[in-house]
Design a protein around this motif. Structure first.
Motif: not given
Lengths: 112, 113
Positions: A42-57
């Protein structure tokens, strides 16, 4: 309307090289996430960005980095490629935080 | 921390038969639950989601799922499958409404004529 577009669709790199994967979100979507899907898993989460800011890693080494541009497109960079980095890399966009994610068709990276 | 277990890696079924794909999760916080489908060489498409309210959720293509909090399960069902349903199905959880999804290992549904 165009969906989430990723480029390139396929890529072959040599161990130790660097790679940049690109993602254009659906028009109006401000959040982009990246996932790695190794064959048969299954897919594994790497990064999330919102409004050009990193919100999760996710739990990935520092060789993995990303950024989001003013037009909300995003790049995923991987340095010092390993054979184990071979995978389908998926990008997902959403209008804003906490809304449904729409996935692109992915970039298939093969490291030889 | 959250985790998702899809108990069956492959489910073979004949066309027009019913099917259930099983999903169990664990989480220390309340979660939102999703089912995605992946056709060969494609990305993920959302089938359905449970955010709150009725525990029986209906999705696209005739699929439905039931959230069972006491059993921490979110099984996917379809009363009559078609050849075109052949695909990989992924169950996922999130601490919010769609960010930072945690996926299970997937179940390959194989519909035979």
């Amino acid at each position: 309307d165009a969906g989430v577009t990723q480029s390139p669709t396929h890529l072959i790199k040599t161990r130790g090289q660097h790679v940049t994967l690109r993602c254009s979100p659906i028009s109006g979507h401000k959040s982009v996430s990246w996932y790695q899907q190794v064959l048969g898993q299954g897919p594994q989460f790497i990064f999330q960005y919102y409004e050009k800011e990193e919100r999760g890693r996710g739990n990935f080494p520092d060789r993995f980095s990303a950024r989001q541009f003013p037009n909300y497109s995003s790049e995923l960079n991987v340095n010092a490629l390993l054979l184990g980095d071979s995978a389908l890399y998926l990008c997902a966009s959403r209008i804003k935080d906490n809304t449904e994610a729409f996935f692109g068709q992915g970039t298939r990276l093969t490291v030889v | 921390a959250q985790s998702v277990t899809q108990l069956d890696s492959q489910v073979p079924v004949f066309e027009e038969a019913p099917v259930e794909l099983r999903c169990n999760y664990s989480s220390s916080v309340s979660v939102y639950l999703f089912w995605y489908v992946q056709y060969p060489n494609q990305g993920l498409q959302l089938l359905l989601k449970y955010l709150s309210g009725s525990t029986l959720v209906k999705g696209i293509n005739g699929f439905e799922a039931e959230f069972n909090k006491s059993q921490t399960s979110f099984h996917l069902r379809k009363p009559s499958v078609h050849i075109s349903d052949t695909a990989e199905y992924f169950c996922a959880v999130s601490p919010n409404a769609g960010n930072m999804l945690t996926f299970g290992g997937g179940t390959r549904l194989m519909v035979k004529p």
